[in-house]
Design a protein around this motif. Structure first.
Motif, PDB file in Angstrom:
ATOM      1  N   GLN A 209     -18.456  43.911 111.118  1.00 46.42           N
ATOM      2  CA  GLN A 209     -19.613  44.792 111.243  1.00 46.42           C
ATOM      3  C   GLN A 209     -19.948  45.475 109.916  1.00 46.42           C
ATOM      4  N   GLU A 213     -23.507  45.022 107.887  1.00 47.00           N
ATOM      5  CA  GLU A 213     -24.269  46.175 107.398  1.00 47.00           C
ATOM      6  C   GLU A 213     -24.526  46.034 105.897  1.00 47.00           C
ATOM      7  N   TYR A 214     -23.514  45.571 105.176  1.00 53.28           N
ATOM      8  CA  TYR A 214     -23.630  45.410 103.721  1.00 53.28           C
ATOM      9  C   TYR A 214     -24.652  44.326 103.380  1.00 53.28           C
ATOM     10  N   GLN A 216     -27.031  43.345 105.378  1.00 50.34           N
ATOM     11  CA  GLN A 216     -28.278  43.669 106.093  1.00 50.34           C
ATOM     12  C   GLN A 216     -28.723  42.522 106.993  1.00 50.34           C
ATOM     13  N   LEU A 335     -22.497  49.533 114.418  1.00 50.21           N
ATOM     14  CA  LEU A 335     -21.232  49.744 113.730  1.00 50.21           C
ATOM     15  C   LEU A 335     -20.403  50.775 114.480  1.00 50.21           C
TER      16      LEU A 335
END
Length: 535
Positions: A209, A213-214, A216, A335
């Motif tokens: 997760q 997020e990193y 995108q 997340l």
């Protein structure tokens, strides 16, 4: 005398290298002049020969005589880097294995106002300091050969793998750090997450997760090893996932692809990333705390890991990711930090064990520090997990359903902190005290740190009074094929020893005739028998 000869040899090598560099520049100058005469402009020449446009202009401004005078002049160190000389020299003396790329990263990390210079300038600066102070870089002779695969489409694939690395701790000792890494196969954009305990299914899902997020977004497929974190079994080709990971995959956008074990053809990109993290980011660092280390990793990705040209694609991963993120799938799961299993403090007994629900579980020698020594114990993924009060991982055991049992990890009975260096020195000495012997023993240490003691004991017990030529051939074979295993090594010694033995010669001798065979039997005349018959 020997030192003088080495010095003269080094001077000859330096002269050869300098002559080689001058020849390369001369060929480049003639090539630039040739392309200019054909009508190409400076930018076109720069793209054609792969040098900077300013260098092309500089070459065109010189005639042949001026050019050879220029390359014959001694070059001074770049004035912008003079102030960093002592910093680089100290790092190279303490860690001679650091590459110029790592030195550049450490300079940018230490000095936020480090000037904008080309990586080649830093490389030349580092090499000049190595040469001036005779700081040689240890060479790694192992070369793995990979077959080139076609590039995947944007957003199509990512690869995941794990690693582990021992960091020196401030004040002495070592801290083991576990690495999770994910790389987008097309752009080579990387993500790294570190922790001080082995990854479980829950913490691996959390790391996924963080990676999404990193990045995108989520790639369509993710390639994995057949790792126990994600799998419970392989049923004749049908892979059975752990229930938590299977539930996670079903509720996220990607599909899993498990490659065969030790298959660099399929997941070579992530294997290179793990190696890059270990030897460019982690190597030579000191551990303070995991939060600080993860922040440093994030800064390293922004500064170096994703901002420098990739050696294969010759493109900057971050720039390519700006294109690739448009093709990634949306993230379905929010997340969420993994639920930490409730831990309870347990007292460590004098024999380095803890008592848990009617059974005794072993801990590494040295865990007991005196009365009231305590550890944190939790039940995670069917295992008993023991951590220090600072949450550092100590041990894991399968929980016994029986009572009154002693569940022991044999590795815990060894005091690995004492005597291991002495054993390594003895083993290297047994193998001839050569550079290759040192490389082989160091390879075992890096490849199998948990079983280093076992491997050293086998080498010390099985390699006494062996032929040096046989030992050398066995070491060469192990290094060439990356066999860092004492058992394999001893088997190779036996094989080469037998191979060296002279072939059995069968001599053809005349058969020995028994002495009785040469005895002449007594005979009688025929007349004697005739007289007897006539009577």
């Amino acid at each position: 005398m020997e030192e003088k000869n080495l010095h003269l040899k080094g001077d000859k090598t330096d002269k050869k290298m300098k002559a080689y560099k001058h020849l390369k520049k001369a060929l480049m100058w003639h090539k630039v002049k040739e392309l200019w005469s054909k009508g190409l402009n400076k930018s076109q020449i720069s793209q054609e020969v792969g040098i900077h446009r300013k260098t092309v202009r500089h070459y065109l401004e010189m005639d042949e005589k001026e050019f050879y005078n220029w390359i014959g002049k001694r070059k001074n160190l770049p004035p912008k880097l003079h102030g960093y000389y002592d910093f680089v020299k100290e790092h190279l003396e303490n860690h001679p294995y650091l590459s110029a790329s790592q030195i550049e990263d450490r300079l940018k990390e230490r000095y936020p106002d480090f000037p904008e210079v080309h990586s080649k300038t830093v490389y030349n600066f580092v090499q000049s300091i190595r040469s001036a102070h005779q700081i040689a870089k240890p060479k790694n002779k192992h070369v793995r050969v990979f077959e080139k695969r076609e590039e995947t489409a944007y957003g199509e694939e990512a690869q995941v793998d794990f690693g582990v690395y021992n960091l020196a701790k401030q004040g002495g000792g070592q801290q083991k750090v576990w690495v999770f890494a994910m790389v987008l196969s097309r752009s080579r954009q990387k993500f790294v997450h570190l922790q001080t305990s082995p990854f479980t299914t829950a913490t691996s899902i959390y790391a996924h997760q963080l990676a999404f997020e990193y990045f995108q977004g989520v790639p369509r497929h993710i390639v994995y090893d057949q790792d126990r974190v994600f799998m419970v079994d392989e049923n004749y080709g049908d892979l059975i996932l752990t229930s938590d990971f299977q539930h996670y995959v079903q509720n996220e956008s990607f599909e899993v692809v498990f490659c065969r074990k030790a298959d660099p053809q399929t997941k070579g990109k992530i294997e290179n990333v793990i190696k890059y993290v270990k030897y460019n980011f982690l190597r030579g660092r000191e551990f303070t705390n995991i939060a600080g280390l993860n922040q440093s990793a994030s800064d390293w990705l922004k500064r170096t890991g994703n901002r420098k040209k990739h050696s294969t694609t010759r493109l900057v991963p971050h720039h390519e990711w700006l294109k690739e993120k448009e093709y990634l799938l949306p993230i379905k799961n929010l997340l969420k930090e993994p639920e930490v299993a409730s831990s309870k403090p347990y007292t460590v007994l004098k024999d380095h064990t803890i008592s848990y629900k009617g059974n005794f579980y072993s801990l590494p020698v040295g865990t007991y520090k005196g009365e009231n020594t305590q550890v944190l114990v939790s039940h995670e993924d069917g295992k008993l997990v023991v951590r220090s009060l600072e949450k550092a991982h100590i041990a894991s055991h399968t929980i016994s359903i029986l009572k009154g049992k002693y569940i022991r990890n044999r590795d815990h009975a060894r005091d690995k902190a004492s005597g291991i260096e002495e054993k390594m020195v003895l083993a290297i000495d047994k193998l001839g005290n050569t550079d290759k012997a040192k490389e082989f023993i160091e390879g075992i240490r890096n490849d199998k740190p948990r079983y280093l003691n076992d491997n050293l004991r086998l080498i010390l017990s099985k390699t006494g009074n062996q032929d040096t030529e046989v030992v050398s051939k066995a070491i060469d074979y192990c290094l060439e094929n990356s066999y860092y295993n004492a058992l394999k090594f001893t088997e190779l010694i036996a094989y080469f020893k037998k191979e060296k033995e002279p072939a059995l010669v069968i001599s053809h001798r005349k058969p020995q005739v028994p002495q009785q065979a040469n005895t002449t039997p007594a005979t009688s005349k025929i007349n004697t028998y005739e007289k007897i018959i006539q009577q």
